[in-house]
Design an enzyme around this catalytic site. Structure first.
Site, PDB file in Angstrom:
ATOM      1  N   ARG A  96      52.291  36.452  40.324  1.00 37.74           N
ATOM      2  CA  ARG A  96      51.472  37.507  40.909  1.00 37.74           C
ATOM      3  C   ARG A  96      51.904  38.843  40.330  1.00 37.74           C
ATOM      4  NH1 ARG A  96      53.302  38.721  46.451  1.00 37.74           N
ATOM      5  NH2 ARG A  96      53.993  40.685  45.542  1.00 37.74           N
ATOM      6  N   HIS A 130      51.174  42.154  46.836  1.00 38.65           N
ATOM      7  CA  HIS A 130      50.596  41.058  47.631  1.00 38.65           C
ATOM      8  C   HIS A 130      49.162  41.392  48.035  1.00 38.65           C
ATOM      9  CE1 HIS A 130      50.177  37.793  50.460  1.00 38.65           C
ATOM     10  NE2 HIS A 130      49.935  38.652  51.425  1.00 38.65           N
ATOM     11  N   TYR A 142      60.682  45.164  46.743  1.00 40.70           N
ATOM     12  CA  TYR A 142      61.436  43.913  46.828  1.00 40.70           C
ATOM     13  C   TYR A 142      61.539  43.152  45.507  1.00 40.70           C
ATOM     14  CZ  TYR A 142      56.622  42.195  47.529  1.00 40.70           C
ATOM     15  OH  TYR A 142      55.273  41.952  47.412  1.00 40.70           O
TER      16      TYR A 142
END
Length: 368
Positions: A257, A261, A270
């Site tokens: 990805r 998100h 993160y």
């Protein structure tokens, strides 16, 4: 002395390396240049739609949106292997597959803009709408496949979800019952390495996600999810198996990805930007374009023309989306039950009564 009760192997399927070079004999369909250029066009269309949707969200004209940046080859490869009468049960990042199956850009924009009319597909009428809850649609897909089996129809259901969903009970139960009842169902795990902010290694100790099929007694294999040729090939074989009555399968598609998100996320909090930069070298559009270009099947002129065409198509859809008036207020009651329960009828009527007492009313199709 102990004896081995069972053992298993997980195959990893790949045809194109990250540099676009062939690393194994291609399947028959991949020898057809028109087929491959069609797949490339679909990949570009999906990515262009994503970029437009993100831009609309950032300017306050669309709701929270989940980009498929970097993993488009999974949805395009899967959709290209499906027949028109198969049933897609997607999660929330399969807009590429939906577009390829006939869902219009306008319908997708309406959905992500909070309008239920976006789920009334003009194309694949039996495909399910977007499922935002993680993994909860897997049992629904098993139900669809059971219906197809009971009707003795040579069709298959395809359920797509992310790596994080494989840690949910819904998915385990769906895989289990699909195996027990030998349903015509394909599970596709899009392993993009992140369950929101949780890396894959922190949400399961399994060496592969494909092996989670073994507990359900069904075949599981792994595919390079950035190789659209491999995804289509593996999916085609699994769907043929399902349609002829040989039961379900599970495919783990390895990808990454590249985006946040969703537009409500900030992935830089993160994960390391250097890690993401490395993954850009493996992304699916560049991989297939290199292969086509090296073979003399794709040109800069063709690329520019494709980008103009997809941009123009989406500009029309965006204009129509922005010109669409709000739904009737009472429509919030209309999309759950075939026959509305008495208590909801009372609530709807009370709302309509309150609305009629106001001097100004908003009607469907008219901007507020």
């Amino acid at each position: 002395m102990g004896e081995i009760s069972a053992h298993f192997d997980i195959q990893h399927i790949r045809y194109l390396g990250s540099n676009g070079k062939v690393i194994g004999p291609l399947p028959d369909f991949a020898r057809n240049v028109d087929e491959l250029t069609g797949l490339y066009r679909a990949l570009v269309r999906a990515r262009t739609f994503d970029a437009k949707a993100v831009a609309l969200q950032r300017t306050g004209r669309l709701g929270t949106y989940a980009s498929s940046l970097g993993q488009e080859a999974v949805s395009i490869g899967v959709a290209s292997a499906m027949r028109a009468d198969d049933v897609l049960v997607p999660s929330f990042r399969e807009q590429g597959a939906q577009l390829m199956r006939g869902v219009t850009p306008l319908e997708l924009l309406l959905y992500w803009g909070g309008d239920e009319r976006g789920s009334a597909f003009s194309g694949p009428k039996e495909d399910f709408p977007v499922s935002v809850p993680v993994g909860s649609h897997a049992p629904h897909a098993a139900g669809v496949a059971l219906a197809l089996k009971l009707r003795r129809e040579p069709r298959a259901a395809v359920c797509i979800f992310g790596d994080g969903a494989t840690s949910k009970g819904d998915v385990a139960e769906a895989v289990n019952i699909a195996g027990v009842w030998q349903l015509p169902l394909l599970f596709v795990v899009v392993n993009n390495q992140w369950a929101i902010s949780t890396p894959r290694e922190r949400q399961t100790a399994a060496v592969t996600l494909a092996q989670k099929a073994i507990a359900g007694g069904i075949p599981g294999e792994q595919v390079d999810g950035n190789d659209v040729i491999a995804v289509r090939s593996v999916t085609s074989a699994a769907l043929e198996r399902a349609r002829r009555g040989d039961g379900p399968s599970l495919i783990e598609a390895l990808t990454y990805r590249l985006a946040d998100h969703t537009t409500a996320d900030n992935a830089s909090r993160y994960r390391d930007d250097r890690m993401v930069a490395e993954r850009w070298q493996e992304e699916p559009l560049v991989r297939l374009r290199r292969y086509l270009t090296d073979g003399g099947h794709w040109t800069k002129k063709g690329e520019e023309q494709l980008l103009r065409q997809t941009a123009a198509e989406l500009d029309v859809a965006v204009a129509e989306y922005l010109a669409t008036g709000p739904q009737r207020p009472e429509s919030i009651f209309e999309y759950t039950y075939a026959s509305m329960p008495t208590d909801l009828v009372a609530q709807r009527d009370a709302m309509l009564s309150l609305q009629s007492s106001r001097p100004e009313k908003v009607s469907e199709g008219q901007p507020s």
